[in-house]
Write an enzyme that holds these catalytic residues in place. Sequence first.
Site, PDB file in Angstrom:
ATOM      1  N   GLU A 114      67.512 -25.777 -32.353  1.00 19.20           N
ATOM      2  CA  GLU A 114      68.010 -26.608 -33.458  1.00 19.20           C
ATOM      3  C   GLU A 114      68.370 -25.152 -34.413  1.00 19.20           C
ATOM      4  OE1 GLU A 114      65.043 -28.648 -35.796  1.00 19.20           O
ATOM      5  OE2 GLU A 114      64.240 -29.613 -34.045  1.00 19.20           O
ATOM      6  N   GLU A 167      58.402 -27.749 -32.197  1.00 18.63           N
ATOM      7  CA  GLU A 167      57.819 -26.993 -33.314  1.00 18.63           C
ATOM      8  C   GLU A 167      56.084 -26.835 -33.402  1.00 18.63           C
ATOM      9  OE1 GLU A 167      59.718 -28.220 -36.882  1.00 18.63           O
ATOM     10  OE2 GLU A 167      61.376 -26.768 -36.593  1.00 18.63           O
TER      11      GLU A 167
HETATM   12  C1  BGP Z   1      62.822 -29.257 -37.849  1.00 16.55           C
HETATM   13  C2  BGP Z   1      62.333 -30.658 -37.074  1.00 16.55           C
HETATM   14  C3  BGP Z   1      63.380 -31.651 -36.902  1.00 16.55           C
HETATM   15  C4  BGP Z   1      64.559 -31.559 -38.043  1.00 16.55           C
HETATM   16  C5  BGP Z   1      64.714 -30.238 -38.839  1.00 16.55           C
HETATM   17  C6  BGP Z   1      65.518 -30.512 -40.155  1.00 16.55           C
HETATM   18  O1  BGP Z   1      61.847 -28.951 -38.506  1.00 16.55           O
HETATM   19  O2  BGP Z   1      62.112 -30.281 -35.824  1.00 16.55           O
HETATM   20  O3  BGP Z   1      62.843 -32.827 -36.587  1.00 16.55           O
HETATM   21  O4  BGP Z   1      64.466 -32.779 -38.862  1.00 16.55           O
HETATM   22  O5  BGP Z   1      63.769 -29.481 -38.875  1.00 16.55           O
HETATM   23  O6  BGP Z   1      64.537 -30.678 -41.219  1.00 16.55           O
HETATM   24  P1  BGP Z   1      64.665 -31.637 -42.174  1.00 16.55           P
HETATM   25  O7  BGP Z   1      65.073 -33.041 -41.499  1.00 16.55           O
HETATM   26  O8  BGP Z   1      63.682 -31.717 -43.094  1.00 16.55           O
HETATM   27  O9  BGP Z   1      65.922 -31.384 -42.752  1.00 16.55           O
END
Ligand code: BGP
Length: 511
Positions: A407, A217
């Site tokens: 993701e 990201e």
């Molecule tokens: C993205 C990231 C991840 C992950 C996911 C979910 O932004 O790349 O590392 O954690 O989001 O977000 P969160 O953990 O805040 O629920």
Amino acid sequence: MKGFPDDFLWGGATAANQIEGAYNEDGKGLSTADVQTCGGISGFKVEIPGLDPKYKSAYDKLRLVTYKDNGHFGASILVKMNTYPKLGSPTIIDNEYYPNHHAIDFYHNYKEDIRLFAELGFKSYRMSIAWTRIFPTGMEEVPNEKGLEFYDNVFDECSRYGIEPVVTLSHYDMPLELSKKWNGWADRRTIELFHKYAKTVIDRYHEKVKYWLTFNEINAIIHSGFMTAGVFANDEQLLEQASYHQMLGSALVTKYAHDSYPTLQIGCMISYSPPYPYSSKPEDNLEAIRTFNLRTNYFGDTMVRGYIPEYKKADFERRGIDLDFQENDVRTLEEGVVDYIAISYYQTSVAIANPENEKFTQANLTQHYFNPHLKKSEWGWQIDPIGLRYALNLLYDRYHKPIFIVENGLGAFDTLNDNGTVNDPYRIDYLREHIKEIKKAITVDGVKVMGYTPWGCIDLISCSTGQISKRYGFIYVDYDDLGNGSGKRYKKESFYWYKKVISSNGENLGE
Ligand code: BGP
């Protein structure tokens, strides 16, 4: 095209700092993720200067970064840190709880966890390497052999089951030392150290790992310079510089991999939340283009096309940002374009030219205008499966390169029943609806999608809140937000469902 291609890379995704634990074992150095608390349970109470009180409750759950300043300890909110002046030196503080230190202890359980991934039928597993296991402060001349061995073992274990690793070089962690000494990626010298680290692992693992991603990201620097780039300050110039350095680092590594090992596939990774114009007003449509360009396309355009787009140069000028460009940079960006584009997709956003009185929805990392046509998760993330098809179309049309959805997923509270089962039909619904839209993008719209690795395939530490109770997994891990629990793994209802999805290559969605 009838359905998903035969070589579609079904799998799941994690990141080193959110699963491994063992934060100081076998020579690992401290990383920027090691000074982040669990949101809402820290001893520190932090005020955000100028924050409208109506948004306060949304921020209470965000995790903090602890630091020391002239002998005093303090903490700052991770995600909104861009609103602070330069802080002290990030550090671990006694009696604070840091969830990543133990996480789900993948470091000692990787065999069991990968065996479960194999049982799910994974074709691919997206994970990251912790830079600090290889070069503990980033500055060593010689890599830490113990750290290298760990990833050898992980890749060998994947290979036993025919699982293709997809490896992110930098997923929200970097040596803390570089953040303290140089303000992380704000300093150009960090590029060289990243290059050294990347070369080391690419040389070591090129026969075991074909698919690589440079930065997770990369556009999230807009929300948190510290989490993404170790920048402990709010200076716009520094953040833009850091972001530019990351893209140069990405290009250098991509070129190195291509020149040295031509069969490797190197991708960039972008957090992709395309904006819908709030209305058909011309102003809202223009705003959608503006915000999409600056928050998202700038990054993709630079890494996929190989140059900084005109709209961004104009933006630098308008804001008085004077980037330190060096002569060779143009060539570096041109020569280091990626082979494929990876995205995280959780939600779309809404663009409004004149936002007064519009409602927000807080999505941890980001804050979006509320879209009344969509539902939202318990953490305020708006759910939009059709938005994924929309996103895939936009991306493919813009770049004509294969897209990897690395993701996507639903963070939700789960309950472990007395008999060891977990019923999570809400997660199945969420994923099913998104998979249907991917299929339409492939079959109806002709988009080339390489694979799908839902986020947090095994429960892990949330990056924005530090909670494990914000669960994404097909596999339940018995820990609570303070790390209490047996750590035992349990298969959720979604585990059995996703296994069927994969074995039918996306044809059996269990409806
Ligand atoms: C993205 C990231 C991840 C992950 C996911 C979910 O932004 O790349 O590392 O954690 O989001 O977000 P969160 O953990 O805040 O629920």
